[in-house]
Design a protein around this motif. Structure first.
Motif, PDB file in Angstrom:
ATOM      1  N   SER A 117       0.775  -1.319   0.538  1.00  0.00           N
ATOM      2  CA  SER A 117       0.615  -0.199  -0.098  1.00  0.00           C
ATOM      3  C   SER A 117       0.996   1.024  -0.177  1.00  0.00           C
ATOM      4  CB  SER A 117      -0.964  -0.056   0.919  1.00  0.00           C
ATOM      5  OG  SER A 117      -0.051   0.291   2.339  1.00  0.00           O
ATOM      6  N   VAL A 118       2.057   1.353   0.958  1.00  0.00           N
ATOM      7  CA  VAL A 118       2.771   2.727   0.665  1.00  0.00           C
ATOM      8  C   VAL A 118       3.396   1.972  -0.515  1.00  0.00           C
ATOM      9  CG1 VAL A 118       5.216   3.433   1.238  1.00  0.00           C
ATOM     10  CG2 VAL A 118       3.733   2.115   3.264  1.00  0.00           C
ATOM     11  N   ASN A 119       4.032   0.997  -1.534  1.00  0.00           N
ATOM     12  CA  ASN A 119       4.931   1.372  -2.439  1.00  0.00           C
ATOM     13  C   ASN A 119       3.232   2.079  -3.710  1.00  0.00           C
ATOM     14  OD1 ASN A 119       7.118   0.446  -1.981  1.00  0.00           O
ATOM     15  ND2 ASN A 119       5.577  -1.493  -2.793  1.00  0.00           N
ATOM     16  N   ALA A 120       2.040   2.126  -3.794  1.00  0.00           N
ATOM     17  CA  ALA A 120       0.907   2.522  -4.270  1.00  0.00           C
ATOM     18  C   ALA A 120       1.206   3.599  -3.985  1.00  0.00           C
ATOM     19  CB  ALA A 120      -0.328   1.675  -4.077  1.00  0.00           C
ATOM     20  N   VAL A 121       0.978   4.165  -2.522  1.00  0.00           N
ATOM     21  CA  VAL A 121       0.128   5.320  -2.581  1.00  0.00           C
ATOM     22  C   VAL A 121       1.498   6.558  -3.112  1.00  0.00           C
ATOM     23  CG1 VAL A 121       0.352   7.197  -0.195  1.00  0.00           C
ATOM     24  CG2 VAL A 121      -1.074   4.917  -0.882  1.00  0.00           C
ATOM     25  N   GLU A 122       2.503   5.379  -3.269  1.00  0.00           N
ATOM     26  CA  GLU A 122       4.278   6.568  -3.981  1.00  0.00           C
ATOM     27  C   GLU A 122       4.067   7.166  -5.237  1.00  0.00           C
ATOM     28  OE1 GLU A 122       8.681   5.486  -4.838  1.00  0.00           O
ATOM     29  OE2 GLU A 122       7.221   4.316  -3.094  1.00  0.00           O
ATOM     30  N   VAL A 123       3.668   5.994  -6.098  1.00  0.00           N
ATOM     31  CA  VAL A 123       3.466   5.921  -7.704  1.00  0.00           C
ATOM     32  C   VAL A 123       2.161   6.574  -7.645  1.00  0.00           C
ATOM     33  CG1 VAL A 123       2.805   4.890  -9.365  1.00  0.00           C
ATOM     34  CG2 VAL A 123       3.897   4.062  -7.620  1.00  0.00           C
ATOM     35  N   PHE A 124       0.534   6.551  -6.641  1.00  0.00           N
ATOM     36  CA  PHE A 124      -0.418   7.275  -7.637  1.00  0.00           C
ATOM     37  C   PHE A 124      -0.443   8.965  -7.109  1.00  0.00           C
ATOM     38  CE2 PHE A 124      -1.314   3.152  -8.409  1.00  0.00           C
ATOM     39  CZ  PHE A 124      -1.496   3.332  -9.147  1.00  0.00           C
ATOM     40  N   SER A 125       0.548   9.095  -5.762  1.00  0.00           N
ATOM     41  CA  SER A 125       0.623  10.348  -5.468  1.00  0.00           C
ATOM     42  C   SER A 125       0.830  11.394  -6.132  1.00  0.00           C
ATOM     43  CB  SER A 125       1.137  10.471  -4.495  1.00  0.00           C
ATOM     44  OG  SER A 125       2.454  10.510  -3.792  1.00  0.00           O
ATOM     45  N   ASN A 126       2.040  10.821  -7.675  1.00  0.00           N
ATOM     46  CA  ASN A 126       3.044  11.115  -8.287  1.00  0.00           C
ATOM     47  C   ASN A 126       2.340  11.522  -9.685  1.00  0.00           C
ATOM     48  OD1 ASN A 126       5.251  11.474  -6.108  1.00  0.00           O
ATOM     49  ND2 ASN A 126       5.870   9.680  -6.892  1.00  0.00           N
ATOM     50  N   GLN A 127       1.476  10.909  -9.737  1.00  0.00           N
ATOM     51  CA  GLN A 127       0.272  10.867 -11.293  1.00  0.00           C
ATOM     52  C   GLN A 127      -0.244  11.578 -11.147  1.00  0.00           C
ATOM     53  OE1 GLN A 127       2.262   9.211 -13.739  1.00  0.00           O
ATOM     54  NE2 GLN A 127       3.953   8.663 -12.475  1.00  0.00           N
ATOM     55  N   MET A 128      -1.176  11.842  -9.790  1.00  0.00           N
ATOM     56  CA  MET A 128      -3.172  12.170  -9.846  1.00  0.00           C
ATOM     57  C   MET A 128      -3.082  13.643 -10.199  1.00  0.00           C
ATOM     58  SD  MET A 128      -3.224  13.175  -5.885  1.00  0.00           S
ATOM     59  CE  MET A 128      -4.696  13.511  -5.516  1.00  0.00           C
ATOM     60  N   ALA A 129      -1.468  14.070  -9.878  1.00  0.00           N
ATOM     61  CA  ALA A 129      -2.532  15.711 -11.014  1.00  0.00           C
ATOM     62  C   ALA A 129      -2.842  15.235 -13.097  1.00  0.00           C
ATOM     63  CB  ALA A 129      -1.674  16.869 -10.643  1.00  0.00           C
ATOM     64  N   GLU A 130      -2.119  14.855 -13.388  1.00  0.00           N
ATOM     65  CA  GLU A 130      -2.391  13.930 -14.409  1.00  0.00           C
ATOM     66  C   GLU A 130      -3.760  12.907 -14.990  1.00  0.00           C
ATOM     67  OE1 GLU A 130       1.274  12.186 -15.708  1.00  0.00           O
ATOM     68  OE2 GLU A 130       2.090  13.690 -14.577  1.00  0.00           O
ATOM     69  N   ASP A 131      -4.135  12.515 -14.272  1.00  0.00           N
ATOM     70  CA  ASP A 131      -4.961  11.681 -14.789  1.00  0.00           C
ATOM     71  C   ASP A 131      -6.216  11.387 -13.502  1.00  0.00           C
ATOM     72  OD1 ASP A 131      -6.193   9.252 -15.710  1.00  0.00           O
ATOM     73  OD2 ASP A 131      -5.210   9.327 -17.087  1.00  0.00           O
ATOM     74  N   GLN A 132      -7.953  11.151 -13.740  1.00  0.00           N
ATOM     75  CA  GLN A 132      -8.202  11.181 -12.793  1.00  0.00           C
ATOM     76  C   GLN A 132      -8.651   9.520 -12.163  1.00  0.00           C
ATOM     77  OE1 GLN A 132     -10.343  13.372 -11.081  1.00  0.00           O
ATOM     78  NE2 GLN A 132     -11.304  11.601 -10.416  1.00  0.00           N
ATOM     79  N   GLU A 133      -8.337   8.866 -13.201  1.00  0.00           N
ATOM     80  CA  GLU A 133      -7.598   7.294 -12.939  1.00  0.00           C
ATOM     81  C   GLU A 133      -7.011   7.480 -12.222  1.00  0.00           C
ATOM     82  OE1 GLU A 133      -6.240   2.810 -15.033  1.00  0.00           O
ATOM     83  OE2 GLU A 133      -5.675   4.443 -16.367  1.00  0.00           O
ATOM     84  N   PHE A 134      -6.008   8.387 -12.737  1.00  0.00           N
ATOM     85  CA  PHE A 134      -4.603   8.476 -10.903  1.00  0.00           C
ATOM     86  C   PHE A 134      -4.679   8.456  -9.393  1.00  0.00           C
ATOM     87  CE2 PHE A 134      -1.365   7.886 -14.595  1.00  0.00           C
ATOM     88  CZ  PHE A 134      -0.828   6.798 -15.186  1.00  0.00           C
TER      89      PHE A 134
END
Length: 570
Positions: A117-134
């Motif tokens: 879960s830590v890994n997943a949050v790390e990845v998508f915290s960096n991507q969330m501004a770019e894509d609603q899916e993220f």
């Protein structure tokens, strides 16, 4: 091989390649999805998680050729980095569900779930501004991070996290998730509310276990406060999910489970009983009897039944015929469904198969329990709006088992001779009802009728010199058999070969009416009219007069039945 040779041993890796290639093959065959697509391991996780094959999915997700060491790819924002985040998110959810389906949460599994879960949050915290899916996946990551670290807090921490650190991470994650989902649909907000309830519950458990200490109030006060807080959150989640999905849904049942748990902790076993019963029924319907979560729900519920029995009767649930005692006690209190659930509990009843050694104590116990089950299930089915064929097939099977046992014992002991007679009686009633329903299990309609007829003939012969109330019982059952045969002919389950269908039906109804009137006379002479045996005959007399002469003819008997039942049963 993992246990004996370690994960890096060549034979372990070979075994993993063989096994995970079969998982990929299974996935591609059953879903039409090639295992070479971009997120194959995540697809494997999703597919197997949906089918509750948690352990297979976990092994597949750790396969070396696609997952490596699950380390973060060096190039952030690359396709490999996104894929790593997606797989980590699936793992965070998958491992939580796998741990939840076990008897006890495993700390090892939960540490790995927390890491994912830590890994997943790390990845998508960096991507969330770019894509609603993220952004959605980031929110899901926070949710699973909250749940996984809450459970880790309950277990006393693990890996590189202390209990307090696990609690703080869970609390922070769920606060962020709640903020992001403020305007989301009710079902999404309910998810966060549920997770916050889990966190409150887990903190209370950690305090009880001594993993966390209370600094501002007494330990007991803090525990009660957290349990109350959790209960309110679970009730809120339950209301939202029920409004969206209805009660029979796998989201709603999570809240039902936890409400039962909290009421049990706060107010005692009886307060949680109804919620645990509700959970078990829903899980049996939605997930099937063999699903791990259903079995866990059954263990919880039946342990409460045993506890209830031992407290109210002073009988320990470890005595020789405990399941039969449970049946008898609950049957007397008309708690048929509770008793049936208790009788099917795997730890005391096993597969209910006949013990290998005949005449042994286990064999006698099997016979006693089977006899109680034969009676209990008949009464449960009779108390429903319609007799259930599934229940009646099981009732018939139990009566066969009981007769088998006591037919071998009746010459040695008068008690066993009496039980043999009772077995024949319930065998007659159960197979008569099965005949009415068109047969079931391994029995045709005609076979069910023949077994019932033979059983009741034997029972009548053995009770020729018995008291009137015992003879009335057999006469009543013979009336039921005549009635059920007529019903089976009407439904087309049996055919008339010697006379017209209408003539046979009328003849059987008349025969049944005469038998019920005879039983009524005997029971009334012994017990009086206001008795639960007598009222059975009154019910059936009304039913037969209605069938033979019309509604008005049965009216007086139905009125009489209602008055007696109101007075005797409420």
């Amino acid at each position: 091989r993992e246990e004996l040779q370690g994960e890096v041993h060549p034979r372990t890796q070979q075994a993993r390649r063989t096994f995970t290639s079969m998982i990929d093959s299974k996935l591609s065959k059953q879903t039409g999805q090639s295992s070479t697509t971009e997120v194959s391991s995540a697809d494997v996780a999703q597919y197997l998680e949906e089918n509750k094959e948690f352990e297979d999915a976990d092994m597949g997700l750790r396969k070396p050729d696609t997952m490596g060491a699950m380390g973060s790819p060096k190039t952030k924002n690359s396709p490999e980095y996104i894929r790593w985040g997606k797989v980590s998110l699936y793992c965070a959810e998958l491992l939580n569900k796998w741990a939840a389906s076990s008897n006890e949460y495993s700390k090892d599994i939960m540490v790995r779930a927390a890491e994912h879960s830590v890994n997943a949050v790390e990845v998508f915290s960096n991507q969330m501004a770019e894509d609603q899916e993220f952004a959605t996946k980031y929110c899901s990551g926070l949710y699973w991070m909250g749940l996984n670290f809450a459970t880790l807090c309950r277990l006393g921490g693990g890996g590189k996290w202390t209990t307090q650190q696990a609690y703080d991470i869970a609390n922070s994650s769920l606060s962020d998730c709640e903020r992001l989902r403020q305007t989301s649909p009710d079902e999404s907000r309910a998810e966060v509310i549920f997770a916050q309830g889990v966190l409150s519950f887990c903190k209370a458990e950690a305090v009880i276990a001594g993993y966390l200490r209370s600094t501002k109030m007494d330990k007991e006060q803090l525990v009660e406060r957290k349990f109350m807080q959790a209960l309110q959150l679970f009730e809120q989640a339950n209301q939202l999910w029920t409004a969206v999905y209805g009660e029979k849904h796998l989201e709603t049942v999570k809240a039902i489970t936890m409400i039962g748990t909290l009421l049990h902790r706060l107010q005692g076993a009886q307060a949680g009983m109804e919620w645990f019963r509700k959970e078990l029924k829903i899980r049996e319907e939605l997930q099937g009897e063999v699903h791990p979560r259903t079995q866990q729900a059954r263990r919880t519920f039946t342990s409460m039944i045993d506890s209830k029995l031992s407290k109210q009767t002073g009988q320990s649930s470890t005595t020789e015929v405990s399941s039969a005692d449970v049946a008898q006690y609950l049957e007397e209190n008309k708690e048929f469904e509770d008793a049936d659930m208790g009788l099917r509990k795997p730890d005391t009843m096993g597969a209910m198969g006949s013990p290998k050694t005949k005449n042994s104590p286990e064999y006698i116990r099997w016979g006693k329990v089977s006899l109680y089950c034969a009676e209990l299930l008949n009464k449960w089915a009779a108390s429903s709006n319609e007799y259930s064929k599934d229940i009646m097939v099981r009732a018939a099977e139990h009566s066969v088992n009981a007769v088998e046992v006591f037919s071998n014992q009746m010459a040695e002991d008068q008690e066993f001779a009496t039980k043999y007679c009772s077995g024949l009686y319930w065998m007659g009633l159960n197979f008569a009802t099965l005949c009415r329903l068109g047969g079931g299990g391994k029995w045709t309609t005609q076979q069910a009728y023949d077994i019932a007829n033979s059983s009741l003939s034997d029972c009548e012969r053995l009770r020729q010199t018995s008291p009137d109330e015992s003879r009335a019982e057999v006469i009543f059952a013979q009336g039921v058999l005549s009635f059920c045969k007529a019903e089976a002919v009407i439904a087309g389950y049996l055919r008339s070969t010697k006379m017209d269908k209408e003539q046979l039906v009328e003849r059987k109804f008349m025969q049944a009416l005469q038998l019920f009137e005879q039983a009524n006379q005997l029971w009334t002479a012994v017990y009086g009219e206001k008795h639960l045996e007598t009222v059975k005959a009154i019910t059936m007399i009304g039913t037969l007069l209605h069938r033979l002469q019309g509604a008005q003819a049965g009216m007086e008997w139905f009125r009489k039945e209602l008055k007696i039942r109101e007075e005797l049963q409420g």
